[in-house]
Write a protein that holds these residues in place. Structure first.
Motif, PDB file in Angstrom:
ATOM      1  N   ALA A  80       0.791  -1.030   0.081  1.00 44.90           N
ATOM      2  CA  ALA A  80       0.180  -0.128  -0.011  1.00 44.90           C
ATOM      3  C   ALA A  80       0.879   1.221  -0.015  1.00 44.90           C
ATOM      4  O   ALA A  80       1.980   1.255   0.574  1.00 44.90           O
ATOM      5  CB  ALA A  80      -0.950  -0.002   1.201  1.00 44.90           C
ATOM      6  N   LEU A  81       0.264   2.337  -0.765  1.00 38.80           N
ATOM      7  CA  LEU A  81       1.068   3.708  -0.562  1.00 38.80           C
ATOM      8  C   LEU A  81       1.169   4.173   0.856  1.00 38.80           C
ATOM      9  O   LEU A  81       0.304   4.091   1.669  1.00 38.80           O
ATOM     10  CB  LEU A  81       0.333   4.621  -1.519  1.00 38.80           C
ATOM     11  N   ALA A  82       2.600   4.323   1.260  1.00 36.83           N
ATOM     12  CA  ALA A  82       2.815   4.863   2.709  1.00 36.83           C
ATOM     13  C   ALA A  82       1.973   6.253   2.685  1.00 36.83           C
ATOM     14  O   ALA A  82       1.960   7.059   1.908  1.00 36.83           O
ATOM     15  CB  ALA A  82       4.355   5.307   2.756  1.00 36.83           C
ATOM     16  N   ALA A  83       1.477   6.368   4.035  1.00 37.66           N
ATOM     17  CA  ALA A  83       0.889   7.647   4.372  1.00 37.66           C
ATOM     18  C   ALA A  83       1.328   7.959   5.642  1.00 37.66           C
ATOM     19  O   ALA A  83       1.959   7.292   6.555  1.00 37.66           O
ATOM     20  CB  ALA A  83      -0.406   7.210   4.671  1.00 37.66           C
ATOM     21  N   PHE A  84       1.188   9.148   5.754  1.00 42.09           N
ATOM     22  CA  PHE A  84       1.606  10.005   6.823  1.00 42.09           C
ATOM     23  C   PHE A  84       0.541  10.563   7.674  1.00 42.09           C
ATOM     24  O   PHE A  84      -0.430  11.161   7.130  1.00 42.09           O
ATOM     25  CB  PHE A  84       2.690  11.139   6.354  1.00 42.09           C
ATOM     26  N   VAL A  85       0.659  10.879   8.873  1.00 44.12           N
ATOM     27  CA  VAL A  85      -0.084  11.678   9.779  1.00 44.12           C
ATOM     28  C   VAL A  85      -0.141  13.045   9.154  1.00 44.12           C
ATOM     29  O   VAL A  85       0.614  13.658   8.827  1.00 44.12           O
ATOM     30  CB  VAL A  85       0.502  11.834  11.405  1.00 44.12           C
ATOM     31  N   PRO A  86      -1.494  13.650   9.038  1.00 44.01           N
ATOM     32  CA  PRO A  86      -1.875  14.956   8.383  1.00 44.01           C
ATOM     33  C   PRO A  86      -0.992  16.036   8.899  1.00 44.01           C
ATOM     34  O   PRO A  86      -0.917  16.114  10.046  1.00 44.01           O
ATOM     35  CB  PRO A  86      -3.313  15.004   8.485  1.00 44.01           C
ATOM     36  N   GLY A  87      -0.574  16.719   7.931  1.00 48.11           N
ATOM     37  CA  GLY A  87       0.165  17.762   8.601  1.00 48.11           C
ATOM     38  C   GLY A  87       1.939  17.642   8.625  1.00 48.11           C
ATOM     39  O   GLY A  87       2.619  18.376   8.846  1.00 48.11           O
ATOM     40  N   THR A  88       2.251  16.331   8.641  1.00 45.73           N
ATOM     41  CA  THR A  88       3.795  15.901   8.574  1.00 45.73           C
ATOM     42  C   THR A  88       4.115  15.096   7.376  1.00 45.73           C
ATOM     43  O   THR A  88       3.157  14.818   6.638  1.00 45.73           O
ATOM     44  CB  THR A  88       3.784  14.842   9.851  1.00 45.73           C
ATOM     45  N   GLU A  89       5.239  15.244   7.315  1.00 42.04           N
ATOM     46  CA  GLU A  89       5.911  14.370   6.314  1.00 42.04           C
ATOM     47  C   GLU A  89       6.920  13.197   6.754  1.00 42.04           C
ATOM     48  O   GLU A  89       7.797  12.723   6.117  1.00 42.04           O
ATOM     49  CB  GLU A  89       6.656  15.074   5.030  1.00 42.04           C
ATOM     50  N   ASP A  90       6.792  13.228   8.110  1.00 44.23           N
ATOM     51  CA  ASP A  90       7.961  12.559   8.833  1.00 44.23           C
ATOM     52  C   ASP A  90       7.267  11.580  10.025  1.00 44.23           C
ATOM     53  O   ASP A  90       8.167  10.958  10.635  1.00 44.23           O
ATOM     54  CB  ASP A  90       9.116  13.370   8.983  1.00 44.23           C
ATOM     55  N   VAL A  91       6.045  11.417   9.914  1.00 42.22           N
ATOM     56  CA  VAL A  91       5.434  10.550  11.151  1.00 42.22           C
ATOM     57  C   VAL A  91       4.387   9.801  10.220  1.00 42.22           C
ATOM     58  O   VAL A  91       3.327  10.245   9.865  1.00 42.22           O
ATOM     59  CB  VAL A  91       4.687  11.621  12.165  1.00 42.22           C
ATOM     60  N   PRO A  92       4.843   8.462   9.992  1.00 39.81           N
ATOM     61  CA  PRO A  92       3.943   7.393   9.305  1.00 39.81           C
ATOM     62  C   PRO A  92       2.610   7.157  10.102  1.00 39.81           C
ATOM     63  O   PRO A  92       2.647   7.465  11.268  1.00 39.81           O
ATOM     64  CB  PRO A  92       4.825   6.310   9.132  1.00 39.81           C
ATOM     65  N   LEU A  93       1.712   6.955   9.209  1.00 36.29           N
ATOM     66  CA  LEU A  93       0.517   6.612   9.697  1.00 36.29           C
ATOM     67  C   LEU A  93       0.520   4.953   9.736  1.00 36.29           C
ATOM     68  O   LEU A  93       0.846   4.501   8.738  1.00 36.29           O
ATOM     69  CB  LEU A  93      -0.733   7.041   8.703  1.00 36.29           C
ATOM     70  N   ALA A  94       0.083   4.366  10.829  1.00 33.46           N
ATOM     71  CA  ALA A  94       0.257   2.910  10.800  1.00 33.46           C
ATOM     72  C   ALA A  94      -0.645   2.107   9.980  1.00 33.46           C
ATOM     73  O   ALA A  94      -1.784   2.833   9.925  1.00 33.46           O
ATOM     74  CB  ALA A  94      -0.060   2.672  12.364  1.00 33.46           C
ATOM     75  N   PRO A  95      -0.585   1.051   9.675  1.00 34.52           N
ATOM     76  CA  PRO A  95      -1.520   0.272   8.905  1.00 34.52           C
ATOM     77  C   PRO A  95      -2.705   0.059   9.650  1.00 34.52           C
ATOM     78  O   PRO A  95      -2.668  -0.263  10.781  1.00 34.52           O
ATOM     79  CB  PRO A  95      -0.633  -1.155   8.591  1.00 34.52           C
ATOM     80  N   GLY A  96      -3.745   0.232   8.905  1.00 35.86           N
ATOM     81  CA  GLY A  96      -5.075  -0.029   9.360  1.00 35.86           C
ATOM     82  C   GLY A  96      -5.483   1.214   9.975  1.00 35.86           C
ATOM     83  O   GLY A  96      -6.881   1.233  10.512  1.00 35.86           O
ATOM     84  N   LEU A  97      -4.825   2.563   9.839  1.00 35.10           N
ATOM     85  CA  LEU A  97      -5.647   3.818  10.432  1.00 35.10           C
ATOM     86  C   LEU A  97      -5.842   4.512   9.184  1.00 35.10           C
ATOM     87  O   LEU A  97      -5.229   4.614   8.171  1.00 35.10           O
ATOM     88  CB  LEU A  97      -4.495   4.454  11.195  1.00 35.10           C
ATOM     89  N   THR A  98      -6.719   5.245   9.369  1.00 32.10           N
ATOM     90  CA  THR A  98      -7.482   6.292   8.506  1.00 32.10           C
ATOM     91  C   THR A  98      -7.550   7.743   8.916  1.00 32.10           C
ATOM     92  O   THR A  98      -7.827   7.765  10.040  1.00 32.10           O
ATOM     93  CB  THR A  98      -8.672   5.764   7.793  1.00 32.10           C
ATOM     94  N   ALA A  99      -6.715   8.655   8.443  1.00 29.73           N
ATOM     95  CA  ALA A  99      -6.882   9.916   8.877  1.00 29.73           C
ATOM     96  C   ALA A  99      -7.461  10.917   8.027  1.00 29.73           C
ATOM     97  O   ALA A  99      -7.311  10.879   6.683  1.00 29.73           O
ATOM     98  CB  ALA A  99      -5.420  10.507   9.278  1.00 29.73           C
TER      99      ALA A  99
END
Length: 128
Positions: free
Chosen positions: A28-47
Motif C-alpha cells: 500500500a502507498l505509505a501514508a503520513f499523519v496529516p500535517g507531517t511528512e515524517d510521522v508515518p500513519l500505522a497500517p489499519g488507520l485512516t486519518a
C-alpha cells in the motif's frame, strides 16, 4: 544548522519509506499523519486531513491530528516503537517521543462498543 540536518534526515527517511513501499509488490502507498511528512500513519488507520490542526511558526510546528481504525492497539504501539526510532525519534520515560527540538505524543483509545481505535497525535516544540 542542527534544525537543517534534522529536516534533511526526516525527509530522507520519509523518501526511503515511500521508495520501499513503491518497490514492494502489492504494498500500500505509505501514508503520513496529516500535517507531517515524517510521522508515518500505522497500517489499519485512516486519518482525515480536514480534521488536522497545523500551525508553524519560528519556534516550531504544532500539529494535532486524529486517525481511526479497527486495528489492535498493541499492533499500533509496536508499529511506532519499531518505526519512529528509524526516523530519529527517541522514546522518553514519560512515553513521549522526542527528536531534536520536537516532542510527539501518541494517545490510543478504544471504543468498547464499536471496537474502533482512535489515535491522537500531538507534535509540538520541546518545552511546550
Amino acid at each position: 544548522m542542527p534544525h537543517l540536518i534534522r529536516g534533511l534526515r526526516a525527509r530522507a527517511a520519509a523518501a526511503l519509506i515511500l521508495l520501499t513501499t513503491a518497490l514492494l509488490p502489492g504494498a500500500a502507498l505509505a501514508a503520513f499523519v496529516p500535517g507531517t511528512e515524517d510521522v508515518p500513519l500505522a497500517p489499519g488507520l485512516t486519518a482525515s486531513a480536514d480534521d488536522a490542526l497545523v500551525f508553524d511558526n519560528p519556534t516550531g510546528r504544532i500539529i494535532q491530528a486524529t486517525a481511526t481504525g479497527v486495528s489492535d492497539a498493541d499492533a499500533i504501539t509496536r508499529f511506532y516503537a519499531e518505526t519512529l526510532p528509524q526516523l530519529g525519534w527517541s522514546r522518553g520515560k514519560d512515553g513521549r517521543w522526542a527528536r531534536g527540538d520536537e516532542v510527539l505524543d501518541i494517545a490510543i483509545a478504544m471504543d468498547a462498543t464499536s471496537r474502533r481505535l482512535t489515535v491522537r497525535f500531538q507534535l509540538s516544540p520541546a518545552g511546550n
